[in-house]
Scaffold this motif. Sequence first.
Motif, PDB file in Angstrom:
ATOM      1  N   MET A  28      28.061 -18.901  12.169  1.00 53.48           N
ATOM      2  CA  MET A  28      27.748 -20.067  11.273  1.00 53.48           C
ATOM      3  C   MET A  28      26.265 -20.825  11.591  1.00 53.48           C
ATOM      4  O   MET A  28      25.685 -21.025  10.576  1.00 53.48           O
ATOM      5  N   ALA A  29      26.324 -20.876  12.945  1.00 56.58           N
ATOM      6  CA  ALA A  29      25.055 -21.474  13.441  1.00 56.58           C
ATOM      7  C   ALA A  29      23.806 -20.614  13.131  1.00 56.58           C
ATOM      8  O   ALA A  29      22.763 -21.359  12.686  1.00 56.58           O
ATOM      9  N   THR A  30      23.979 -19.307  13.132  1.00 53.14           N
ATOM     10  CA  THR A  30      22.723 -18.764  12.619  1.00 53.14           C
ATOM     11  C   THR A  30      22.586 -18.522  11.125  1.00 53.14           C
ATOM     12  O   THR A  30      21.269 -18.698  10.583  1.00 53.14           O
ATOM     13  N   SER A  31      23.661 -18.722  10.275  1.00 53.14           N
ATOM     14  CA  SER A  31      23.442 -19.015   8.855  1.00 53.14           C
ATOM     15  C   SER A  31      22.639 -20.342   8.698  1.00 53.14           C
ATOM     16  O   SER A  31      21.763 -20.302   7.906  1.00 53.14           O
ATOM     17  N   LEU A  32      23.185 -21.298   9.170  1.00 56.80           N
ATOM     18  CA  LEU A  32      22.717 -22.622   8.831  1.00 56.80           C
ATOM     19  C   LEU A  32      21.270 -22.597   9.532  1.00 56.80           C
ATOM     20  O   LEU A  32      20.320 -23.254   8.613  1.00 56.80           O
ATOM     21  N   SER A  33      20.942 -22.329  10.664  1.00 53.98           N
ATOM     22  CA  SER A  33      19.648 -22.613  11.170  1.00 53.98           C
ATOM     23  C   SER A  33      18.769 -21.516  10.781  1.00 53.98           C
ATOM     24  O   SER A  33      17.335 -21.621  10.863  1.00 53.98           O
ATOM     25  N   GLY A  34      19.079 -20.089  10.373  1.00 54.63           N
ATOM     26  CA  GLY A  34      18.109 -19.063  10.278  1.00 54.63           C
ATOM     27  C   GLY A  34      17.635 -18.515  11.529  1.00 54.63           C
ATOM     28  O   GLY A  34      16.720 -17.635  11.675  1.00 54.63           O
ATOM     29  N   SER A  35      18.082 -18.950  12.683  1.00 54.74           N
ATOM     30  CA  SER A  35      17.556 -18.189  13.908  1.00 54.74           C
ATOM     31  C   SER A  35      18.906 -17.863  14.804  1.00 54.74           C
ATOM     32  O   SER A  35      19.788 -18.531  14.912  1.00 54.74           O
ATOM     33  N   PHE A  36      18.648 -16.705  15.164  1.00 54.28           N
ATOM     34  CA  PHE A  36      19.874 -16.098  16.127  1.00 54.28           C
ATOM     35  C   PHE A  36      20.057 -16.885  17.295  1.00 54.28           C
ATOM     36  O   PHE A  36      20.814 -17.163  17.834  1.00 54.28           O
ATOM     37  N   TRP A  37      18.603 -17.296  17.907  1.00 49.78           N
ATOM     38  CA  TRP A  37      18.860 -17.931  19.205  1.00 49.78           C
ATOM     39  C   TRP A  37      19.512 -19.072  19.076  1.00 49.78           C
ATOM     40  O   TRP A  37      20.287 -19.651  20.254  1.00 49.78           O
ATOM     41  N   VAL A  38      19.260 -20.050  18.080  1.00 52.08           N
ATOM     42  CA  VAL A  38      19.821 -21.238  17.942  1.00 52.08           C
ATOM     43  C   VAL A  38      21.330 -20.952  17.774  1.00 52.08           C
ATOM     44  O   VAL A  38      22.122 -21.749  18.233  1.00 52.08           O
ATOM     45  N   GLY A  39      21.614 -19.975  17.033  1.00 54.55           N
ATOM     46  CA  GLY A  39      22.815 -19.499  17.019  1.00 54.55           C
ATOM     47  C   GLY A  39      23.740 -19.296  18.050  1.00 54.55           C
ATOM     48  O   GLY A  39      24.966 -19.718  18.178  1.00 54.55           O
ATOM     49  N   VAL A  40      23.002 -18.426  18.991  1.00 56.95           N
ATOM     50  CA  VAL A  40      23.710 -18.282  20.347  1.00 56.95           C
ATOM     51  C   VAL A  40      24.020 -19.374  20.982  1.00 56.95           C
ATOM     52  O   VAL A  40      25.074 -19.829  21.656  1.00 56.95           O
ATOM     53  N   ALA A  41      22.907 -20.386  21.033  1.00 61.03           N
ATOM     54  CA  ALA A  41      22.956 -21.571  22.085  1.00 61.03           C
ATOM     55  C   ALA A  41      23.937 -22.467  21.383  1.00 61.03           C
ATOM     56  O   ALA A  41      25.005 -22.918  22.286  1.00 61.03           O
ATOM     57  N   ALA A  42      24.271 -22.536  20.082  1.00 59.90           N
ATOM     58  CA  ALA A  42      25.031 -23.434  19.382  1.00 59.90           C
ATOM     59  C   ALA A  42      26.429 -23.085  19.700  1.00 59.90           C
ATOM     60  O   ALA A  42      27.399 -23.794  19.904  1.00 59.90           O
ATOM     61  N   SER A  43      26.568 -22.000  19.589  1.00 60.28           N
ATOM     62  CA  SER A  43      27.833 -21.250  19.863  1.00 60.28           C
ATOM     63  C   SER A  43      28.480 -21.293  21.253  1.00 60.28           C
ATOM     64  O   SER A  43      29.848 -21.835  21.271  1.00 60.28           O
ATOM     65  N   VAL A  44      27.671 -21.209  22.406  1.00 56.32           N
ATOM     66  CA  VAL A  44      28.121 -21.621  23.557  1.00 56.32           C
ATOM     67  C   VAL A  44      28.642 -23.028  23.566  1.00 56.32           C
ATOM     68  O   VAL A  44      29.460 -23.506  24.219  1.00 56.32           O
ATOM     69  N   VAL A  45      27.714 -23.863  23.116  1.00 56.30           N
ATOM     70  CA  VAL A  45      28.064 -24.979  23.420  1.00 56.30           C
ATOM     71  C   VAL A  45      29.295 -25.865  22.634  1.00 56.30           C
ATOM     72  O   VAL A  45      30.041 -26.277  23.097  1.00 56.30           O
ATOM     73  N   ILE A  46      29.375 -25.432  21.279  1.00 57.13           N
ATOM     74  CA  ILE A  46      30.532 -25.571  20.573  1.00 57.13           C
ATOM     75  C   ILE A  46      31.825 -25.133  21.150  1.00 57.13           C
ATOM     76  O   ILE A  46      32.752 -25.927  21.155  1.00 57.13           O
ATOM     77  N   VAL A  47      31.913 -23.914  21.324  1.00 60.50           N
ATOM     78  CA  VAL A  47      32.813 -23.293  22.129  1.00 60.50           C
ATOM     79  C   VAL A  47      33.428 -24.097  23.459  1.00 60.50           C
ATOM     80  O   VAL A  47      34.479 -24.214  23.731  1.00 60.50           O
ATOM     81  N   MET A  48      32.498 -24.454  24.183  1.00 61.89           N
ATOM     82  CA  MET A  48      32.628 -25.161  25.439  1.00 61.89           C
ATOM     83  C   MET A  48      33.400 -26.243  25.144  1.00 61.89           C
ATOM     84  O   MET A  48      34.319 -26.832  25.668  1.00 61.89           O
TER      85      MET A  48
ATOM     86  N   VAL B  80      26.464 -10.817  11.528  1.00 60.78           N
ATOM     87  CA  VAL B  80      25.260 -11.659  11.973  1.00 60.78           C
ATOM     88  C   VAL B  80      24.116 -10.368  11.895  1.00 60.78           C
ATOM     89  O   VAL B  80      24.305  -9.708  12.726  1.00 60.78           O
ATOM     90  N   GLU B  81      23.091 -10.978  11.687  1.00 59.78           N
ATOM     91  CA  GLU B  81      21.961  -9.932  11.740  1.00 59.78           C
ATOM     92  C   GLU B  81      21.638 -10.099  13.095  1.00 59.78           C
ATOM     93  O   GLU B  81      21.556 -11.005  13.907  1.00 59.78           O
ATOM     94  N   TYR B  82      21.014  -8.731  13.325  1.00 62.34           N
ATOM     95  CA  TYR B  82      20.200  -8.782  14.679  1.00 62.34           C
ATOM     96  C   TYR B  82      19.122  -9.494  14.480  1.00 62.34           C
ATOM     97  O   TYR B  82      18.307  -9.911  13.530  1.00 62.34           O
TER      98      TYR B  82
END
Lengths: 239, 293
Positions: free
Chosen positions: B57-77, B125-127
């Motif tokens: 979700m975060a990758t699709s919204l932000s367009g950046s894989f890196w933002v997606g990974v960071a957001a994923s960790v924060v959200i799940v924490m 999720v795109e590479y």
Amino acid sequence: MLVLENINTYYGYSHILHDVSLEVKEGEILVLLGRNGVGKSTTLKSIMGIQAPKTGKITFEGSDITGLPPFKVARMGISLIPEERRVIPNLTVLENLKLGMLIRGKEVNREETMENVVFKYFPRLKERLHQLGGSLSGGEQQMLTIARALVANPRLMMIDEPTEGLMPLLVDEIGEIIKKLQADGVTILLVEQNYRLALGLSEKQRAYIMEKGHIKMSGSPQELQERHEEVEHYLGVKL
Amino acid sequence: MFGIPVEVLIMQVIFGLALGAIYVLLASGLSIIFGLLDVINFAHGTFYMLGAYAAFMATSLSGSFWVGVAASVVIVMLIGAMTEYFLLKPLYGEWPFYPLLLTFGFAVAVPDLMKALFGLIGKVVEYPEGLVGAFIWGGVLVPKYRLFIIIFTAVVMIALFLFLKRSDLGMIIRAATRDSLMVNVLGVNTSRIWTTGFALGVGLAALGGALHAPMVSAIPDMGVEMTVESFVVVVIGGLGSVGGAILGGLIIGQVVSFVSLFAGEYSQVAIFFAMAVILMVRPRGLFGEAGRL
């Protein structure tokens, strides 16, 4: 300084402390005496909030601390040195001491505290700083737990059977340390089975005698000496 | 070896390391949670799955894989912290199996919720740009993204070790793992440390899910096998030991990778076979007890 009013503490359904009332006055050494299993350790645990009393009231320096969790009681300025010592075995000696200092937050200068408090009282810990707590001898562990409590800068220290299982030389050393602590202004609530040591620590000391969860007698060492037949009855040993 | 060119074997080692890295992330989180809270977290794979979806979700919204990974960790924490605070905390001190049952229930209910919300079809999720494809190095085909996962996980694990060994909070976590009551008596609000530890543990699982997502896609049931495999890794390494989780993860990664090369259908069985062999030699796992944190 610390006042217990009619506290009743239970472990599950078993009623351990019955209407225990006592007072610790600022600057004194108060000794709790009694045979094994009469509720001395439970009294300390009730004060610390480990085993909160069901009824009764505990006040420390005017504030009600009944039923507060241990960490809050500790932050009020009370520290407990439990019977089982409980050095954290997987932490180094230095880390155990740092753990004791955490409570003082940013105000504390860790290096200075090590130098002026820890090494002053316990020079022997200096060589052990980077050893794991679990690798220390019984005597060293006892020194470490006292040091760890001391660096928190408590106003009241509760010490549960500090000489248990130690060799005679170390027993005297612990006695000296307790005297030094009192001289430095720490009030002490001591549970001890070694009556000779416990009653000969200081001019400014009193004792309570417990039996089966009740407080039976109290007084200065001299007063207890005068009523030694009663005391011997409760403790089951010659004074 | 067996007529297989050495280049292929090396590639298989790299595949195994990348898979092992995902196991390492999950198992170290699982180990921290078990060590600190004594809770067997059956929902660990669920948090891994949530990490993959959050990354999607975060990758699709932000367009950046890196933002997606960071957001994923924060959200799940955050989800983990709330789960511990609102659901697990009331159960401590009750029957010891209640927390286990709760995490088990979580692991059953949440994937179904995800099916209802996102459907059964995997979310791709795109590479990340620049890590697509492979390069050839000394005759060996090296997939870029897998190499990245290996290096990135190594960095995360070094950071985790420094955090546990050097910081005050890390020290408290290590201490509370052994004697939570004494740490409390020394003035630390251990209840908060448990919430933090749980969040940290599931955050590592989420990182595993987010990093794994481009390779496997996010699907609701992706966590089921992962939970079991993480447990195997933790048991091999020794319960409660982060070092053990790392070693165990690397071993299982290689086992799966090499068994897949020769007999793909046996790779799942091989995991348990490896566990049985290791436990026969070391019943408490490789780093059991003595090496805890």
